[in-house]
Every structure is written in C-alpha cells, then in structure tokens.
Design an enzyme around this catalytic site. Sequence first.
Site, PDB file in Angstrom:
ATOM      1  N   CYS A 124     -45.243  -4.730 -13.571  1.00  0.00           N
ATOM      2  CA  CYS A 124     -45.414  -3.867 -14.745  1.00  0.00           C
ATOM      3  C   CYS A 124     -45.141  -2.408 -14.397  1.00  0.00           C
ATOM      4  CB  CYS A 124     -46.829  -4.020 -15.302  1.00  0.00           C
ATOM      5  SG  CYS A 124     -47.125  -2.981 -16.747  1.00  0.00           S
ATOM      6  N   CYS A 135     -47.265   0.141 -16.262  1.00  0.00           N
ATOM      7  CA  CYS A 135     -48.633   0.328 -15.740  1.00  0.00           C
ATOM      8  C   CYS A 135     -48.624   1.117 -14.427  1.00  0.00           C
ATOM      9  CB  CYS A 135     -49.307  -1.017 -15.454  1.00  0.00           C
ATOM     10  SG  CYS A 135     -48.979  -2.313 -16.631  1.00  0.00           S
ATOM     11  N   ASP A 136     -47.650   0.856 -13.571  1.00  0.00           N
ATOM     12  CA  ASP A 136     -47.765   1.311 -12.180  1.00  0.00           C
ATOM     13  C   ASP A 136     -46.760   2.370 -11.723  1.00  0.00           C
ATOM     14  OD1 ASP A 136     -49.841  -0.490 -11.906  1.00  0.00           O
ATOM     15  OD2 ASP A 136     -48.533  -2.121 -11.255  1.00  0.00           O
TER      16      ASP A 136
END
Length: 320
Positions: free
Chosen positions: A134, A137-138
Amino acid sequence: MAQEYDIIIIGGGAAGLTAGLYAARARRKTILFEKAVPGGQIATTSLVENYPGFPEGIDGPDLAERMEEQAKKYGLEMVFAEAEGLTIQGARRVVHTSEGEFVGKAVIITSGAEHRKLGVPGEAELTGRGVSYCATCDAAFFKDQVVVVVGGGDAALDEGLFLTRYAAKVIVVHRRDQLRASRVLQERAFATPKMEFVWDTVVEEILGESKVGGVRVRNVKTGQGRTIAADGVFVYIGLVPQSDFLKGLLPIDGGGHLEANLWMETAIPGVFAAGDVRVNAARQLVSAAGDGCTAAIRADHYLNDLIAQEQATEPERARA
Ligand code: NAP
C-alpha cells in the site's frame, strides 16, 4: 436468535457499497459486512483518475468515504465483521460471520480481491519493515530513499508514480519487457525522471535483517542474478479473489473467481456475486460499481418473486 434481513452484502468495496446504495433505495432491509476498511481497493488508492465525473481525479479514501455516506443516507446498515461461511436453508441464506449469524433472503457477495504475494524468502518476514502492498499508506516513510516496485500493471505504475512524490528513486522490476498498464500511465511513468525500469526480471529474495536492504533479482532471459539496493519494496503483482469461505458451496474457477452470469446470479438462487470476486470482471472501479448495481436490482427482483410465490402458496396452506 439470528437477525433477519432482506439482503445481506458481503464486502464493502465499490461493488458492495453500490449494491448497498441500490438495495437501500429499493427500501430493502439491507446489511453490509466489511472486515477491514470500507472502500476496498479505493481506500488504499492514492488518486482515482478514471471514475467518470471527476476530471481532476479524486483521492481514493475520500471517494470511499463518500460512497459509504451515500449508501448509509438511504438506510444501509454496516457492520465490521468477517464473513466465514454461507449455508442455504430453504429460502433462508445464513451468513456466518465473526460477529455471529445473520439470515437473509438474498445475499450479494462482493468480497473483492487482495494483493497477490510474491512468495519469496524475506517477504513475509519483512512485511511492515520495508515490504508493503500500500503506497498510499506507507510512501511517506520512504522520503528521499530508494524503493523497488514489483509488477507491470496499472497498480504498479499508479502507485509507483505516487511513490515518486516522496522517494528519491522508484525502480520498477517487471518480469517481461512490456508493461501491462494502460498507455496513459506508461507515458507518464516513462516521462518521470525518478522512475527507472528493470525489464525481464523477477525478484527471488527480499534482503534485510531487521529492515529491507535490497532485493536479489534474476534476469529471465540471460539467467543472470544480481542485487539491487533498496530501502523499500512495494508489491503490485495482481489480485487474488477472496472466495475461500465459499469453497464447496459455489462453483469457483481455477483463479478463485466465483462463477456468475451477467445478472450476477450464481448457481444458487438468491445468491449473487459482483465485482472483482466474480469471473470475467473488468476489474475497474466503475465496472465494480456497475456490477453492484446490477446485483442489487436483480436481488430486488428475486425478492419480489419470492414474495409472490409465498402469497400464491398462502391460500393453499390455509385450505390444507
Ligand atoms: P494486473 O493488471 O493483473 O497486473 C499484474 C502485474 O504483475 C502484471 O504486469 C504481471 O506481469 C505481474 N505479475 C503477476 N504475477 C507476477 C509474479 N508472480 N511475479 C512477478 N510479476 C508478476 O494487476 P494490478 O496492476 O494489481 O491491477 C488489477 C486490476 O485493477 C486491473 O484490472 C487494473 O486495470 C485495475 N487497476 C486499475 C487502475 C487504474 O486504472 N488506474 C489502478 C489499479 C488497478 P505480466 O504483465 O507479465 O502478466
């Protein structure tokens, strides 16, 4: 006692939320189960550029939130629960979940798909320590660092391009010498100086002790192996349908997709499959939403027929 609904929806991605919107607007008592974040894949997509009506694109989590809000506005009930099985008891469809049993007259399965894993040494051990599925997200954890993106489809390029906002360099490792991604994404990726491509190459191991230090790769044409130093590895090599909990009940193809016709009907009356989990889906946000709409309309028709049948058999039962 199990709670009873007209329609039960399993999965809260674009297909499920759209099915929920249509079912709730048809005034059917409808509940949707989602085991993680509502929105499914859109919830982890940085920018959605191909959903009609948003010429500038729309932030994935924002779109997911709007879809949820819209469906709830008409009465869709949503519960955080994981569907674990489905049993058929006459006209009752019983969904077994982590939060107990729920009975529906119709069930729409929109359980979607999850990211395929590479299955190489180091992947599981270093997930969350440099290995990610992801970018949305990261990505921020990799500011000014080097990351490897594995894959050559839309997701690899879309998320790879998002990573260039933070990373110093994004190295796309692809197993062929041609990308599968749409042309527009290819053009953008090739024009982005921070993006590099390593062709005809597979990742054989993700290296690192407590965090990712690189990948060991092999060129599939020359057979030559080498190491690429990197701080992060983002894996985008396709999707695996989430249909395991229905094994033995519904026909499933070799790739794990549920068999369904163009009305989203499965082999069991009153059980529908829509979105990425169904066979032959285009696997796009807009087609998933379309699938969800079709399934809900068909489920509504199914319920009308069911009620008509029950009413027809009532006088017979009274006479008996
Ligand atoms: P995908 O289109 O199936 O592409 C997967 C890529 O990973 C392919 O390039 C494939 O190589 C490669 N691959 C598969 N297994 C591999 C393995 N074991 N090792 C190394 N490489 C492997 O998957 P996706 O990119 O996740 O997209 C899934 C669906 O969502 C698609 O329908 C896509 O169009 C859609 N999507 C669209 C957008 C967008 O429109 N912006 C964004 C995200 C996703 P080969 O090419 O050699 O098969």
